[in-house]
Design an enzyme around this catalytic site. Structure first.
Site, short mmCIF file in Angstrom:
data_model
loop_
_atom_site.label_atom_id
_atom_site.label_comp_id
_atom_site.label_asym_id
_atom_site.label_seq_id
_atom_site.Cartn_x
_atom_site.Cartn_y
_atom_site.Cartn_z
N HIS A 9 46.82 36.30 52.04
CA HIS A 9 48.16 35.86 52.44
C HIS A 9 49.08 37.04 52.73
O HIS A 9 48.88 38.15 52.20
CB HIS A 9 48.77 34.98 51.34
CG HIS A 9 48.96 35.71 50.05
ND1 HIS A 9 50.03 36.53 49.81
CD2 HIS A 9 48.19 35.78 48.95
CE1 HIS A 9 49.92 37.07 48.61
NE2 HIS A 9 48.80 36.63 48.06
N ARG A 60 51.36 30.16 49.54
CA ARG A 60 51.38 31.42 50.30
C ARG A 60 50.11 31.58 51.13
O ARG A 60 50.15 32.15 52.23
CB ARG A 60 51.61 32.62 49.36
CG ARG A 60 50.63 32.79 48.22
CD ARG A 60 51.18 33.82 47.24
NE ARG A 60 50.27 34.22 46.17
CZ ARG A 60 50.10 33.56 45.02
NH1 ARG A 60 50.73 32.44 44.80
NH2 ARG A 60 49.28 34.04 44.10
N GLU A 87 44.26 32.49 43.59
CA GLU A 87 44.34 33.83 43.01
C GLU A 87 43.76 33.81 41.60
O GLU A 87 43.70 32.75 40.95
CB GLU A 87 45.81 34.29 42.98
CG GLU A 87 46.06 35.68 42.43
CD GLU A 87 45.23 36.78 43.08
OE1 GLU A 87 44.00 36.77 42.90
OE2 GLU A 87 45.82 37.65 43.75
N ARG A 114 44.57 44.74 35.21
CA ARG A 114 44.63 44.46 36.66
C ARG A 114 43.30 44.66 37.36
O ARG A 114 42.97 43.91 38.27
CB ARG A 114 45.69 45.34 37.34
CG ARG A 114 47.10 44.98 36.98
CD ARG A 114 48.09 45.80 37.78
NE ARG A 114 48.10 45.43 39.18
CZ ARG A 114 48.74 46.10 40.13
NH1 ARG A 114 49.42 47.19 39.84
NH2 ARG A 114 48.70 45.68 41.38
N HIS A 179 43.48 35.10 48.47
CA HIS A 179 44.29 36.01 47.65
C HIS A 179 43.55 37.31 47.36
O HIS A 179 42.31 37.36 47.45
CB HIS A 179 44.63 35.31 46.34
CG HIS A 179 45.30 34.00 46.57
ND1 HIS A 179 46.67 33.85 46.59
CD2 HIS A 179 44.79 32.78 46.87
CE1 HIS A 179 46.97 32.59 46.86
NE2 HIS A 179 45.85 31.92 47.03
O1 LIG Z 1 49.94 39.46 40.94
C1 LIG Z 1 48.87 39.02 41.38
O2 LIG Z 1 48.52 37.84 41.23
C2 LIG Z 1 47.90 39.96 42.10
C3 LIG Z 1 48.00 39.88 43.60
O3 LIG Z 1 49.24 40.15 44.10
O4 LIG Z 1 48.20 41.27 41.72
P1 LIG Z 1 47.16 42.43 41.35
O5 LIG Z 1 47.39 43.50 42.38
O6 LIG Z 1 47.60 42.88 39.99
O7 LIG Z 1 45.79 41.92 41.38
#
Ligand SMILES: O=C(O)[C@@H](CO)OP(=O)(O)O
Length: 237
Positions: A9, A60, A87, A114, A179
């Site tokens: 997205h 999104r 996601e 993360r 995502h």
């Molecule tokens: O916040 C989130 O859901 C993801 C994608 O934006 O972030 P990250 O980069 O920490 O995987």
């Protein structure tokens, strides 16, 4: 040869605000909408005409897909939604600011939450602001309360195998709008990326990743259509 385009997205409000998003249904920013439209224009320029688009149930991704199809002149492409393309569920970090969380818990811990393959964030406490168990989109489903990338892959992959792969194997071309982490899971599977190497794979927002597959669905070629916003891709085996 079947062709697959993976489209993350466009920039979301919480990408902009640097907040852990996961399953929260935040919308696109103006920049995110522009990325979706540009993604569609690049898809048209690349001559890609998908037979079907798969998307998560989050707005999104749905809006990015719809805007891209419209910009590509492909509004009639059928769309299939499924939460298993959502996601990664960010558990108890959902909604928190990423920089503030790093100040509180340390950069290293936040990096593990993360990007480690198999360490999930703490679970989301039930009954709070972000309790997804009452959302009708997940009625009757056994939904998680936190997910690592590994857990994300374990729910994306059965959907890939049962719903998406058969369409590609039948010779259809497929667009998937989803995502950062659900697409990293698909990339990990397709490119056979080892657990400790997937940390290096980042998927830019709104930049179509165009993958040609062989009959066994092994990638033969892969490139981002917006070369100026491309990120490194795993090697083809
Ligand atoms: O916040 C989130 O859901 C993801 C994608 O934006 O972030 P990250 O980069 O920490 O995987």
């Amino acid at each position: 040869m079947p062709r697959l385009i993976l489209l993350r997205h466009g920039q979301s409000q919480w990408n902009l605000e640097n907040r852990f998003t996961g399953w929260v249904d935040v919308d696109l920013t103006d920049q995110g909408e522009a990325e979706a439209t540009r993604g569609g224009e690049l898809i048209a320029r690349a001559g890609f005409k998908p037979d079907v688009m798969f998307t998560s149930v989050l707005n999104r991704a749905k809006r990015t897909g719809a805007m891209a199809l419209e910009a590509a002149g492909l509004k009639d492409v059928p769309v299939i939604e499924d939460w298993r393309l959502n996601e990664r569920h960010y558990g108890g970090l959902t909604g928190l600011n990423k920089a503030e969380t790093a100040e509180k818990h340390g950069e290293e811990q936040v990096k593990i939450w993360r990007r480690s393959y198999d360490t999930p964030p703490p679970p989301l406490a039930p009954g709070g602001e972000f309790d997804f168990t009452t959302d009708p989109r997940y009625a009757g489903q056994d939904i998680p309360d936190t997910e690592s990338l590994k857990i994300t892959l374990e729910r994306v992959l059965p959907y890939w195998n049962s719903a998406i792969a058969p369409r590609l194997k039948a010779g259809e071309d497929v667009l998937v709008t989803a995502h950062g982490n659900s697409l990293r899971a698909i990339v990990k599977h397709l490119f056979d990326v080892p657990d400790d190497r997937i940390v290096g794979v980042e998927i830019p927002t709104g930049n179509p990743l165009d993958i040609e597959l062989d009959a066994e669905l092994k990638p033969v070629s892969a490139r981002y259509l917006d070369e100026d916003r491309a990120q490194a891709l795993p090697a083809l085996s």
